[in-house]
Design a protein around this motif. Sequence first.
Motif, PDB file in Angstrom:
ATOM      1  N   LYS A   1     -28.354 -62.970  11.569  1.00  7.71           N
ATOM      2  CA  LYS A   1     -28.523 -64.175  11.449  1.00  7.71           C
ATOM      3  C   LYS A   1     -26.809 -64.807  11.165  1.00  7.71           C
ATOM      4  CE  LYS A   1     -33.195 -63.970   9.228  1.00  7.71           C
ATOM      5  NZ  LYS A   1     -33.554 -65.125  10.358  1.00  7.71           N
ATOM      6  N   ARG A   2     -26.974 -66.190  11.159  1.00  5.66           N
ATOM      7  CA  ARG A   2     -25.823 -66.876  10.792  1.00  5.66           C
ATOM      8  C   ARG A   2     -24.648 -66.218  11.720  1.00  5.66           C
ATOM      9  NH1 ARG A   2     -25.637 -68.565   5.648  1.00  5.66           N
ATOM     10  NH2 ARG A   2     -23.596 -69.810   6.332  1.00  5.66           N
ATOM     11  N   SER A   3     -25.023 -65.851  12.964  1.00  4.44           N
ATOM     12  CA  SER A   3     -24.001 -65.349  14.188  1.00  4.44           C
ATOM     13  C   SER A   3     -24.091 -66.466  15.039  1.00  4.44           C
ATOM     14  CB  SER A   3     -24.275 -64.252  14.830  1.00  4.44           C
ATOM     15  OG  SER A   3     -23.661 -64.255  16.071  1.00  4.44           O
ATOM     16  N   LYS A   4     -22.942 -67.048  15.569  1.00  8.45           N
ATOM     17  CA  LYS A   4     -23.043 -68.228  16.609  1.00  8.45           C
ATOM     18  C   LYS A   4     -23.590 -67.835  17.857  1.00  8.45           C
ATOM     19  CE  LYS A   4     -19.018 -70.611  15.017  1.00  8.45           C
ATOM     20  NZ  LYS A   4     -19.385 -71.843  14.165  1.00  8.45           N
TER      21      LYS A   4
ATOM     22  N   HIS B   1     -28.145 -61.312   6.894  1.00 11.11           N
ATOM     23  CA  HIS B   1     -29.455 -60.854   7.509  1.00 11.11           C
ATOM     24  C   HIS B   1     -30.185 -59.930   6.791  1.00 11.11           C
ATOM     25  CE1 HIS B   1     -31.409 -59.875  11.335  1.00 11.11           C
ATOM     26  NE2 HIS B   1     -31.556 -58.980  10.895  1.00 11.11           N
TER      27      HIS B   1
ATOM     28  N   GLN C   1     -22.388 -61.408   7.929  1.00  4.28           N
ATOM     29  CA  GLN C   1     -23.604 -61.564   8.808  1.00  4.28           C
ATOM     30  C   GLN C   1     -24.717 -60.389   8.587  1.00  4.28           C
ATOM     31  OE1 GLN C   1     -20.755 -62.437  10.130  1.00  4.28           O
ATOM     32  NE2 GLN C   1     -21.238 -64.566  10.318  1.00  4.28           N
TER      33      GLN C   1
ATOM     34  N   LEU D   1     -26.511 -65.871  18.063  1.00  2.00           N
ATOM     35  CA  LEU D   1     -27.926 -65.326  17.738  1.00  2.00           C
ATOM     36  C   LEU D   1     -28.803 -65.769  18.721  1.00  2.00           C
ATOM     37  CD1 LEU D   1     -29.830 -64.165  15.625  1.00  2.00           C
ATOM     38  CD2 LEU D   1     -29.934 -66.372  14.726  1.00  2.00           C
TER      39      LEU D   1
ATOM     40  N   ALA E   1     -24.422 -56.977  17.649  1.00  2.00           N
ATOM     41  CA  ALA E   1     -24.390 -57.809  16.349  1.00  2.00           C
ATOM     42  C   ALA E   1     -24.511 -59.246  16.455  1.00  2.00           C
ATOM     43  CB  ALA E   1     -23.258 -57.346  15.472  1.00  2.00           C
ATOM     44  N   ALA E   2     -23.567 -59.982  17.322  1.00  2.00           N
ATOM     45  CA  ALA E   2     -23.532 -61.316  17.640  1.00  2.00           C
ATOM     46  C   ALA E   2     -24.922 -61.715  17.996  1.00  2.00           C
ATOM     47  CB  ALA E   2     -22.709 -61.597  18.632  1.00  2.00           C
TER      48      ALA E   2
ATOM     49  N   TYR F   1     -18.637 -58.113  11.085  1.00  2.00           N
ATOM     50  CA  TYR F   1     -19.845 -59.052  10.882  1.00  2.00           C
ATOM     51  C   TYR F   1     -20.294 -58.716   9.564  1.00  2.00           C
ATOM     52  CZ  TYR F   1     -20.482 -60.284  15.709  1.00  2.00           C
ATOM     53  OH  TYR F   1     -19.824 -61.057  16.857  1.00  2.00           O
TER      54      TYR F   1
END
Length: 258
Positions: free
Chosen positions: A31-34, A113, A109, A36, A26-27, A106
Motif C-alpha cells: 500500500k502507498r506504493s505508486k 501496509h 510502505q 500498487l 514490493a512496488a 520501502y
Amino acid sequence: MSSSDIFISETVGTAVLILLGGGVCAAVTLKRSKALNAGWVAITFGWGLAVLAGAYIAAPSGAHLNPAVTLGLAIDGGTEWGDVPVYIGSQMLGAMIGAALVWLAYYGQFKAHLTDPELVAKLDEEGLVDRAAAPKAGPVLGVFSTGPEIRNVVQNLATEIIATTVLVLAILNLGLTKGLAVSGTGTLIVALVVVGLGLSLGGPTGYAINPARDLGPRIVHALLPLPNKGGSDWSYAWIPVVGPLVGAAVAAGIHQAF
C-alpha cells in the motif's frame, strides 16, 4: 580469478539482483506504493531487468548470481569445483543484503501496509494477528520469496525443475556463441529468457529458479521486525532450493549429451 574477486563480484551483483527484483514485488504489493497492483507483467519485466543489472555488475566473476547456474557450470566443466562454495556463499550473502535493502527502501510502505486497519481487522477475524509461527505465507512474504498458488509437492517441484532447466540450458548454450557472450548480448538474452520464464512458467510457483534468490530473502523475512508479517512458510522453502539445483543438473546433463 581469485576467491576475493569472485566473492566481491557475486555478492554485489546478487545484492543488486534482489534489490531490484524484490523491489518490483514490493512496488506492486505494498500500500502507498505508486506501482500498487501494476500486475504480473510488471513483476516479470522487473525481474528480467534486475538480472540484466546484476549480471553486468557481476561480469568479472562470470555473473552466476545463482547457485543453480554455478552448479550447472561446474558439472559442465566451466567452473572449478573448488570455487563453487565461494560462489554460493557470496550469492547467499548478496541475496540477504539485497532483501534488507528492499525493506529499507520501502520502510514506510511496509509500515503502512502491515498496520493498515483493514488488513489487521481481516487477520483478527481469522484469529491470525500473531502469524509469526503460522505455517502459511504471510501478507508480505511474496515480496521476499516465492510460494505456490496450489500446494502440490510434485507439481511445485516439477515446475521449478523445468523452468531452471530452460534457464541453465540457455546459459550453457550461450557459451558456445562467444561473440554474443563477449559483446554483452548474451547477458541481455539471459535477461529476456528470465522474462519469458516468468510469463510462461511463473504462474504456479512464482518461478524462484534460484535457491539464493528464495532462501536468502526468506531468512531476512523471518528476522525483520515487521508487525503482522505472517510466517516465512518454511515447510515450502526446500522446493525452491532443491528444484532449481535438480534442474541445473538436468540441463548440464542434456548439454553434455548433445
